[in-house]
Design a protein around this motif. Structure first.
Motif, PDB file in Angstrom:
ATOM      1  N   TYR A  19       0.835  -1.202   0.000  1.00  0.00           N
ATOM      2  CA  TYR A  19       0.000   0.000   0.000  1.00  0.00           C
ATOM      3  C   TYR A  19       0.873   1.256   0.000  1.00  0.00           C
ATOM      4  O   TYR A  19       0.609   2.207  -0.735  1.00  0.00           O
ATOM      5  CB  TYR A  19      -0.936  -0.001   1.203  1.00  0.00           C
ATOM      6  N   MET A  20       1.898   1.264   0.834  1.00  0.00           N
ATOM      7  CA  MET A  20       2.803   2.418   0.904  1.00  0.00           C
ATOM      8  C   MET A  20       3.522   2.633  -0.422  1.00  0.00           C
ATOM      9  O   MET A  20       3.714   3.780  -0.848  1.00  0.00           O
ATOM     10  CB  MET A  20       3.813   2.234   2.041  1.00  0.00           C
ATOM     11  N   LEU A  21       3.938   1.538  -1.077  1.00  0.00           N
ATOM     12  CA  LEU A  21       4.613   1.666  -2.367  1.00  0.00           C
ATOM     13  C   LEU A  21       3.706   2.351  -3.388  1.00  0.00           C
ATOM     14  O   LEU A  21       4.162   3.202  -4.156  1.00  0.00           O
ATOM     15  CB  LEU A  21       5.049   0.299  -2.892  1.00  0.00           C
ATOM     16  N   VAL A  22       2.438   1.997  -3.381  1.00  0.00           N
ATOM     17  CA  VAL A  22       1.488   2.589  -4.338  1.00  0.00           C
ATOM     18  C   VAL A  22       1.164   4.031  -3.939  1.00  0.00           C
ATOM     19  O   VAL A  22       1.238   4.943  -4.760  1.00  0.00           O
ATOM     20  CB  VAL A  22       0.199   1.739  -4.416  1.00  0.00           C
ATOM     21  N   LYS A  23       0.812   4.244  -2.678  1.00  0.00           N
ATOM     22  CA  LYS A  23       0.311   5.543  -2.220  1.00  0.00           C
ATOM     23  C   LYS A  23       1.402   6.609  -2.135  1.00  0.00           C
ATOM     24  O   LYS A  23       1.211   7.728  -2.599  1.00  0.00           O
ATOM     25  CB  LYS A  23      -0.353   5.358  -0.856  1.00  0.00           C
ATOM     26  N   TYR A  24       2.533   6.282  -1.539  1.00  0.00           N
ATOM     27  CA  TYR A  24       3.552   7.288  -1.252  1.00  0.00           C
ATOM     28  C   TYR A  24       4.716   7.305  -2.244  1.00  0.00           C
ATOM     29  O   TYR A  24       5.356   8.334  -2.421  1.00  0.00           O
ATOM     30  CB  TYR A  24       4.100   7.100   0.167  1.00  0.00           C
ATOM     31  N   TYR A  25       5.003   6.170  -2.875  1.00  0.00           N
ATOM     32  CA  TYR A  25       6.144   6.084  -3.778  1.00  0.00           C
ATOM     33  C   TYR A  25       5.722   5.945  -5.238  1.00  0.00           C
ATOM     34  O   TYR A  25       6.575   5.836  -6.114  1.00  0.00           O
ATOM     35  CB  TYR A  25       7.057   4.921  -3.376  1.00  0.00           C
ATOM     36  N   HIS A  26       4.425   5.939  -5.493  1.00  0.00           N
ATOM     37  CA  HIS A  26       3.865   5.927  -6.844  1.00  0.00           C
ATOM     38  C   HIS A  26       4.320   4.724  -7.682  1.00  0.00           C
ATOM     39  O   HIS A  26       4.556   4.845  -8.871  1.00  0.00           O
ATOM     40  CB  HIS A  26       4.157   7.245  -7.560  1.00  0.00           C
ATOM     41  N   ILE A  27       4.447   3.570  -7.015  1.00  0.00           N
ATOM     42  CA  ILE A  27       4.720   2.317  -7.715  1.00  0.00           C
ATOM     43  C   ILE A  27       3.382   1.814  -8.253  1.00  0.00           C
ATOM     44  O   ILE A  27       2.384   1.794  -7.526  1.00  0.00           O
ATOM     45  CB  ILE A  27       5.349   1.280  -6.761  1.00  0.00           C
ATOM     46  N   SER A  28       3.343   1.415  -9.502  1.00  0.00           N
ATOM     47  CA  SER A  28       2.077   0.997 -10.103  1.00  0.00           C
ATOM     48  C   SER A  28       1.640  -0.367  -9.567  1.00  0.00           C
ATOM     49  O   SER A  28       2.461  -1.219  -9.222  1.00  0.00           O
ATOM     50  CB  SER A  28       2.194   0.940 -11.622  1.00  0.00           C
ATOM     51  N   LYS A  29       0.327  -0.538  -9.511  1.00  0.00           N
ATOM     52  CA  LYS A  29      -0.231  -1.821  -9.088  1.00  0.00           C
ATOM     53  C   LYS A  29       0.144  -2.918 -10.075  1.00  0.00           C
ATOM     54  O   LYS A  29       0.321  -4.066  -9.683  1.00  0.00           O
ATOM     55  CB  LYS A  29      -1.751  -1.714  -8.963  1.00  0.00           C
ATOM     56  N   SER A  30       0.289  -2.561 -11.344  1.00  0.00           N
ATOM     57  CA  SER A  30       0.668  -3.565 -12.340  1.00  0.00           C
ATOM     58  C   SER A  30       2.095  -4.055 -12.112  1.00  0.00           C
ATOM     59  O   SER A  30       2.385  -5.236 -12.307  1.00  0.00           O
ATOM     60  CB  SER A  30       0.501  -3.034 -13.760  1.00  0.00           C
ATOM     61  N   LEU A  31       2.983  -3.172 -11.665  1.00  0.00           N
ATOM     62  CA  LEU A  31       4.345  -3.608 -11.343  1.00  0.00           C
ATOM     63  C   LEU A  31       4.310  -4.572 -10.168  1.00  0.00           C
ATOM     64  O   LEU A  31       4.977  -5.617 -10.189  1.00  0.00           O
ATOM     65  CB  LEU A  31       5.250  -2.414 -11.029  1.00  0.00           C
ATOM     66  N   ASN A  37       3.990 -12.276  -9.303  1.00  0.00           N
ATOM     67  CA  ASN A  37       3.908 -13.438 -10.184  1.00  0.00           C
ATOM     68  C   ASN A  37       5.233 -13.765 -10.864  1.00  0.00           C
ATOM     69  O   ASN A  37       5.271 -14.548 -11.809  1.00  0.00           O
ATOM     70  CB  ASN A  37       2.807 -13.210 -11.219  1.00  0.00           C
ATOM     71  N   ASN A  38       6.322 -13.173 -10.392  1.00  0.00           N
ATOM     72  CA  ASN A  38       7.669 -13.424 -10.915  1.00  0.00           C
ATOM     73  C   ASN A  38       7.735 -13.256 -12.429  1.00  0.00           C
ATOM     74  O   ASN A  38       8.364 -14.044 -13.134  1.00  0.00           O
ATOM     75  CB  ASN A  38       8.159 -14.813 -10.504  1.00  0.00           C
ATOM     76  N   GLN A  39       7.084 -12.217 -12.927  1.00  0.00           N
ATOM     77  CA  GLN A  39       7.096 -11.916 -14.347  1.00  0.00           C
ATOM     78  C   GLN A  39       8.195 -10.905 -14.649  1.00  0.00           C
ATOM     79  O   GLN A  39       8.856 -10.391 -13.749  1.00  0.00           O
ATOM     80  CB  GLN A  39       5.729 -11.383 -14.777  1.00  0.00           C
ATOM     81  N   SER A  40       8.363 -10.613 -15.913  1.00  0.00           N
ATOM     82  CA  SER A  40       9.413  -9.711 -16.366  1.00  0.00           C
ATOM     83  C   SER A  40       9.219  -8.290 -15.807  1.00  0.00           C
ATOM     84  O   SER A  40       8.113  -7.754 -15.825  1.00  0.00           O
ATOM     85  CB  SER A  40       9.398  -9.668 -17.893  1.00  0.00           C
ATOM     86  N   VAL A  41      10.313  -7.730 -15.298  1.00  0.00           N
ATOM     87  CA  VAL A  41      10.326  -6.379 -14.748  1.00  0.00           C
ATOM     88  C   VAL A  41      11.570  -5.688 -15.284  1.00  0.00           C
ATOM     89  O   VAL A  41      12.642  -6.296 -15.330  1.00  0.00           O
ATOM     90  CB  VAL A  41      10.361  -6.424 -13.205  1.00  0.00           C
TER      91      VAL A  41
END
Length: 68
Positions: A19-31, A37-41
């Motif tokens: 939640y903090m990553l999304v709300k305060y650090y603007h990390i996308s939910k898709s990331l 799911n250990n997908q490509s990043v």
């Protein structure tokens, strides 16, 4: 194969939630979905997470040979 299992342990140790990553650090939910799911990043995203968590990449990702 790259796995991100260590990311969740590192986040817990640092007291940072998804939640903090999304709300305060603007990390996308898709990331976060790709990481769960250990997908490509891309490396820029991993670099950003290392900066937020003040850690090294080995605290986030682990390479496994083959499809385990």
């Amino acid at each position: 194969m790259i796995r991100y299992d260590k990311l969740w342990d590192t986040m817990e140790k640092k007291g940072i939630t998804q939640y903090m990553l999304v709300k305060y650090y603007h990390i996308s939910k898709s990331l976060l979905h790709r990481l769960r799911n250990n997908q490509s990043v891309n490396m820029n995203s991993l670099d950003n997470l290392c900066g937020i968590l003040n850690c090294n990449i080995e605290n986030i990702a682990t390479h496994y040979s083959g499809e385990e």
